[in-house]
Write a protein that holds these residues in place. Structure first.
Motif, mmCIF file in Angstrom:
data_model
loop_
_atom_site.group_PDB
_atom_site.id
_atom_site.type_symbol
_atom_site.label_atom_id
_atom_site.label_comp_id
_atom_site.label_asym_id
_atom_site.label_seq_id
_atom_site.Cartn_x
_atom_site.Cartn_y
_atom_site.Cartn_z
ATOM 1 N N SER A 109 61.443 -59.438 67.677
ATOM 2 C CA SER A 109 61.596 -58.083 67.162
ATOM 3 C C SER A 109 60.360 -57.246 67.487
ATOM 4 O O SER A 109 60.469 -56.065 67.838
ATOM 5 C CB SER A 109 61.821 -58.121 65.651
ATOM 6 N N THR A 110 59.189 -57.854 67.417
ATOM 7 C CA THR A 110 57.956 -57.147 67.759
ATOM 8 C C THR A 110 57.978 -56.711 69.218
ATOM 9 O O THR A 110 57.565 -55.592 69.547
ATOM 10 C CB THR A 110 56.733 -58.043 67.475
ATOM 11 N N LEU A 111 58.481 -57.570 70.097
ATOM 12 C CA LEU A 111 58.596 -57.197 71.516
ATOM 13 C C LEU A 111 59.564 -56.025 71.698
ATOM 14 O O LEU A 111 59.311 -55.120 72.495
ATOM 15 C CB LEU A 111 59.047 -58.393 72.344
ATOM 16 N N VAL A 112 60.685 -56.051 70.958
ATOM 17 C CA VAL A 112 61.652 -54.951 71.022
ATOM 18 C C VAL A 112 60.967 -53.653 70.582
ATOM 19 O O VAL A 112 61.069 -52.620 71.252
ATOM 20 C CB VAL A 112 62.896 -55.242 70.148
ATOM 21 N N VAL A 113 60.268 -53.706 69.454
ATOM 22 C CA VAL A 113 59.590 -52.518 68.939
ATOM 23 C C VAL A 113 58.534 -52.041 69.936
ATOM 24 O O VAL A 113 58.421 -50.834 70.204
ATOM 25 C CB VAL A 113 58.973 -52.792 67.549
ATOM 26 N N ASP A 114 57.773 -52.970 70.515
ATOM 27 C CA ASP A 114 56.759 -52.593 71.512
ATOM 28 C C ASP A 114 57.397 -51.831 72.672
ATOM 29 O O ASP A 114 56.868 -50.805 73.129
ATOM 30 C CB ASP A 114 56.034 -53.829 72.057
ATOM 31 N N ARG A 115 58.554 -52.325 73.153
ATOM 32 C CA ARG A 115 59.234 -51.645 74.266
ATOM 33 C C ARG A 115 59.705 -50.254 73.844
ATOM 34 O O ARG A 115 59.549 -49.281 74.590
ATOM 35 C CB ARG A 115 60.426 -52.475 74.759
#
Length: 191
Positions: A109-115
């Protein structure tokens, strides 16, 4: 049920062990060696000809194509688009809340938010009640862009609903609630 020979290696069954007609069991399922045929859908009792079922399948196909086009327009992948849908419909979410809705780990989820943040589709803000947490908020410009893309569909469906008589509305609503009730458990992951 026939006894199973645990010492026999898979694939060494004799041809005599299989019933005639290419079906491995009395329920009418073909064996693994025969190629699949569309005729098996009808044999399995799956209607291909009912116009309502065909229309539902067409709606699903068009909906998926629209989502792919929207994702492409917004330059995001399907998971990121789903995250944006959750943020737009639910409002600010913590990364762990977003992870739960997406069915992914908090790290994913953190990677999704970062993108999404890098593309300008979302922003991180302090949590309103717990300053140790952050919430993810959709960026206003991305919401407006998504609404612009969605507007023809929203307006078109609204016009169709407005044209229904009260009796038709009740029938369509009951049917769609039934369709939703069929899909909901099928879409829920097993515990």
């Amino acid at each position: 049920m026939a006894p199973v020979d645990v010492d026999r290696k898979p694939g060494t069954e004799s041809a005599a062990a299989k019933p005639a007609g290419g079906f491995a069991d009395p329920g009418g399922r073909p064996d693994d060696e025969s190629p699949w045929s569309r005729d098996e859908l009808a044999e399995a009792g799956i209607s291909e000809r009912d116009p309502i079922i065909t229309t539902l399948r067409d709606i699903d196909t068009h909906s998926r194509a629209f989502e792919r086009r929207l994702a492409s327009t917004l330059t995001v992948n399907q998971t990121d688009l789903t995250a944006m849908q959750h943020l737009i419909s639910s409002g600010p979410l913590t990364p762990s809340d977003l992870a739960a809705r997406l069915g992914v780990t908090t790290a994913a989820s953190t990677l999704v938010v970062d993108r999404l943040v890098a593309l300008g589709h979302a922003e991180r803000h302090p949590h309103e009640h717990d300053r140790r947490k952050i919430v993810v908020v959709p960026a206003r410009s991305s919401v407006l862009r998504a609404i612009d893309e969605l507007r023809p569909v929203i307006d078109g469906l609204g016009d169709l609903v407005a044209d229904l008589t009260p009796e038709e509305h009740a029938v369509v609503e009951r049917f769609l609630r039934g369709v939703d009730a069929v899909y909901r458990p099928a879409a829920t992951p097993d515990p």
